[in-house]
Design a protein around this motif. Structure first.
Motif, short mmCIF file in Angstrom:
data_model
loop_
_atom_site.label_atom_id
_atom_site.label_comp_id
_atom_site.label_asym_id
_atom_site.label_seq_id
_atom_site.Cartn_x
_atom_site.Cartn_y
_atom_site.Cartn_z
N ARG A 51 -14.86 66.72 20.01
CA ARG A 51 -15.85 65.70 19.67
C ARG A 51 -15.52 64.38 20.38
O ARG A 51 -14.38 64.13 20.75
N ALA A 52 -16.56 63.55 20.53
CA ALA A 52 -16.34 62.26 21.18
C ALA A 52 -15.40 61.38 20.37
O ALA A 52 -14.70 60.52 20.92
N SER A 53 -15.34 61.59 19.05
CA SER A 53 -14.49 60.76 18.18
C SER A 53 -13.03 61.20 18.18
O SER A 53 -12.16 60.48 17.70
N ASP A 54 -12.76 62.41 18.70
CA ASP A 54 -11.38 62.90 18.73
C ASP A 54 -10.59 62.19 19.83
O ASP A 54 -11.13 61.86 20.88
N VAL A 55 -9.32 61.98 19.58
CA VAL A 55 -8.46 61.24 20.51
C VAL A 55 -7.52 62.22 21.20
O VAL A 55 -6.84 63.01 20.54
N ILE A 56 -7.48 62.14 22.53
CA ILE A 56 -6.64 63.03 23.32
C ILE A 56 -5.57 62.21 24.02
O ILE A 56 -5.85 61.13 24.55
N GLY A 57 -4.36 62.72 24.04
CA GLY A 57 -3.28 62.05 24.75
C GLY A 57 -2.35 63.09 25.37
O GLY A 57 -2.36 64.27 24.98
N ARG A 58 -1.58 62.65 26.34
CA ARG A 58 -0.58 63.55 26.92
C ARG A 58 0.79 63.11 26.40
O ARG A 58 1.20 61.96 26.58
N LEU A 59 1.48 64.04 25.78
CA LEU A 59 2.77 63.75 25.18
C LEU A 59 3.90 63.84 26.20
O LEU A 59 5.01 63.40 25.94
N GLY A 60 3.60 64.39 27.37
CA GLY A 60 4.63 64.53 28.39
C GLY A 60 4.81 65.99 28.76
O GLY A 60 4.57 66.90 27.95
N GLY A 61 5.26 66.24 29.99
CA GLY A 61 5.53 67.60 30.42
C GLY A 61 4.30 68.48 30.32
O GLY A 61 3.24 68.18 30.88
N ASP A 62 4.40 69.55 29.56
CA ASP A 62 3.30 70.52 29.44
C ASP A 62 2.56 70.40 28.12
O ASP A 62 1.89 71.33 27.69
N VAL A 88 -3.70 65.94 20.25
CA VAL A 88 -5.10 65.71 19.89
C VAL A 88 -5.15 65.25 18.44
O VAL A 88 -4.58 65.90 17.54
N LEU A 89 -5.82 64.14 18.21
CA LEU A 89 -5.98 63.58 16.87
C LEU A 89 -7.39 63.86 16.38
O LEU A 89 -8.36 63.41 16.99
N LEU A 90 -7.49 64.62 15.29
CA LEU A 90 -8.78 64.97 14.70
C LEU A 90 -8.95 64.18 13.41
O LEU A 90 -8.25 64.44 12.42
N THR A 91 -9.83 63.21 13.41
CA THR A 91 -10.07 62.41 12.21
C THR A 91 -11.32 62.91 11.48
O THR A 91 -12.22 63.49 12.09
N ASN A 92 -11.32 62.68 10.16
CA ASN A 92 -12.45 63.11 9.32
C ASN A 92 -12.74 64.59 9.57
O ASN A 92 -13.87 65.00 9.88
N CYS A 93 -11.70 65.41 9.42
CA CYS A 93 -11.79 66.82 9.77
C CYS A 93 -10.99 67.64 8.75
O CYS A 93 -9.75 67.65 8.80
N PRO A 94 -11.64 68.30 7.78
CA PRO A 94 -10.92 69.09 6.79
C PRO A 94 -10.24 70.30 7.43
O PRO A 94 -10.48 70.64 8.59
#
Length: 577
Positions: free
Chosen positions: A223-234, A238-244
């Motif tokens: 979703r557009a509201s989800d937050v994606i980041g790279r933690l490093g390496g491989d 992904v942060l899923l908010t308002n998601c049971p």
């Protein structure tokens, strides 16, 4: 330039004091202006006439006559920046604030450039602004560099997604929101299965391209509201908010299917890729971003052990659940104690080594429970850290320390803060406000940050240290030696004191290796002119070794145990026990 004009009797705000001087002596002034790349201006406020000097055409892309009025110049300023510039001018005219402003303007070719504008107003006999003179410098390159550095600080250079630090901040905010509004969510750690094999078979450039492609697929599937980041390496986060929980499970299945069912095409190569996912649900039994991310990493490890290309949700054991409930109970007790002002200080003296006179005190936090019994710090501080209450606690402790310094104008206090607080701007603002309202307390306040926390992010710690010292307080590195501070680190951290870790002081008189360490450490501290404090001094033999080594201050049970009152006055000679 000012001296030259005054000698010639010229008005510094005349239309062009350089050209009207009529002498060759001003040639060097003109050359200096041209070499600097700056342009000068004079704004006659009553007539709105704007005059320029310097290489105006090189800067603005047109001759000085093209922008001959203040109104015309304002039309060139970026609409988002114009209100800020007008406010800066208003504050300068009415309150005498320094006029120093950076903003964007549009040149003759329509290109937006950044300028740094500094000037000074002239007031007429009626107290009204008559004219203003100033200098303008192009700073577009600096602004671009700042934007690039800001991007590097927040984004992964390879994929363009958030980096680990920025993703951690987002998780922290999501946790706060989740607890406040009782909204469920999840955090995923997505690991690319056997990326090392891709690197070995095709090269690291192809491996990097695979990571970029995976990031792009995540953008499309989430979703557009989800937050994606790279933690490093491989690994991606992904942060899923308002998601049971059921939606989180569906999301993980979809990610696994999308990655598995379609190979990644790069330079004519078809590369099959699968991913494994570890997940933590929140709020649940997690309280800090660090806890969320580490537990999700643990869940990912189980997914990989289970055969890869699968997902695993972190599930705490019954013992962990019980411990969590106990921690929550203690957290509630701490919050209640703060509301009822049952958090109190004990004070331990720090004595000058050569005279054994009391120089300062370290503040050590204790809590009174509902029955009035004292709870030691070791019983509640770890819980405070676990529940993410550290910043709240450090702010409370700062307020307590400031109040004590105001109440006793003779005392000198040293307080400990956590590594998290060293990056907390609100804590710094509170310190600055306290010092501004009572300037005399600054020189009597020492802020201690542990060495391991300081080394975790040396640049951020250096900025923190500089701000604290700029307001007049001193800074000490606590537990010095535990984190193996180097010459370079001490150079970056312009602290005032170092507190030698107690592990190097205990049984010092009987340990030659520790004595050697103390001497080397003293040499390192002496190179930077730092004062030293030895903690956990518990007997006369250890104290003698420290004094002979040149340690400046001593602290420990040998000179006084922590007490609620301060029976040792500042400057009084103390009797060892």
């Amino acid at each position: 330039m000012t001296a030259l004009r005054n000698e010639q009797g010229a008005d510094p705000l005349s239309p062009d004091p350089i050209t009207e001087s009529g002498t060759g002596d001003v040639d060097w002034v003109r050359a200096a202006i041209g070499a600097s790349g700056d342009i000068l201006y004079r704004w006659d406020i009553l007539s709105d006439r704007l005059s320029w000097a310097g290489e105006v055409e090189d800067v603005l892309g047109e001759g000085e006559q093209a922008i001959a009025s203040g109104h015309g110049f304002n039309n060139r300023i970026h609409p988002e920046d114009l209100p800020r510039r007008l406010k800066a001018l208003s504050d300068h005219f009415s309150q005498g604030d320094t006029y120093d402003c950076e903003y964007r303007i549009r040149n003759a070719q329509g290109v937006v450039i950044w300028v740094h504008d500094r000037g000074r107003v002239e007031i007429d006999g009626n107290g009204m602004p008559r004219a203003m003179a100033g200098a303008m410098r192009i700073i577009t390159q600096r602004k671009q560099n700042e934007a690039r550095l800001e991007r590097i600080a927040n984004y992964d250079e390879l994929t363009g997604h958030f980096n680990r630090a920025r993703l951690r901040d987002e998780v922290e905010h999501a946790l706060s929101f989740s607890r406040r509004f009782r909204v469920e969510g999840g955090f995923l750690v997505i690991g690319v299965d056997k990326l090392a094999m891709v690197n070995n078979a095709y090269g690291y450039e192809i491996g990097d391209a695979v990571l970029v492609a995976i990031g792009q697929r995540l953008d499309r599937v989430l979703r557009a509201s989800d937050v994606i980041g790279r933690l490093g390496g491989d690994r991606f986060g992904v942060l899923l908010t308002n998601c049971p929980e059921d939606c989180v499970s569906t999301c993980m299945d979809r990610i696994i299917d999308v990655m598995r069912d379609q190979a990644i095409e790069i330079n004519g190569q078809s590369i099959p890729i699968t991913v494994s996912i570890g997940c933590v649900l929140f709020p649940g039994l997690v309280n800090t971003a660090y806890e969320v991310m580490t537990k999700a990493e643990s869940a990912l490890a189980y997914a990989k052990k289970a055969g890869r290309c699968c997902a695993n949700i972190y599930r705490p054991s019954e013992q962990q659940t019980l411990l969590h409930r106990r921690a929550l109970d203690m957290g509630n007790q701490v919050q209640q104690a703060m509301r009822e002002q049952r958090l109190i200080f004990t004070y331990q003296p720090i004595v000058a080594a050569q005279t054994l006179t009391v120089s300062k005190y370290e503040c050590l936090l204790r809590m009174k429970d509902a029955r009035g019994e004292i709870v030691p710090a070791g019983a509640f501080i770890p819980v405070v850290e676990q529940l993410g209450m550290t910043r709240l606690m450090d702010r409370y402790v700062l307020d307590m320390t400031v109040e004590e310094l105001r109440r006793d104008p003779q005392t000198v206090l040293s307080l400990n803060i956590s590594g998290l607080t060293a990056t907390d701007q609100s804590w710094l603002r509170a310190l600055i406000a306290a010092v501004k309202s009572t300037p005399a307390i600054a020189e009597r306040l020492i802020v201690e940050i542990t060495e391991t926390a300081a080394l975790h992010d040396i640049e951020e710690s250096a900025r923190f240290v500089n701000v604290v010292r700029d307001v007049g307080c001193r800074v000490a590195i606590d537990d010095f030696g535990a984190g193996f501070t180097s010459f370079r680190h001490l150079k970056a951290l312009t602290v005032d004191l170092v507190k030698i870790d107690g592990s190097f002081v205990r049984n010092l008189a009987n340990n030659a290796d520790q004595q050697l360490f103390i001497r080397n450490l003293m040499g390192l501290a002496g190179t930077f002119g730092l004062e030293t404090v030895a903690e956990f001094v518990e007997n006369e033999a250890d104290a003698k070794v420290l004094i002979d080594a040149g340690v400046h201050y001593l602290q420990g049970y040998y000179y006084g145990r922590p007490q609620f009152e301060r029976p040792w006055a500042i400057g009084a000679k103390i009797q060892p026990v």
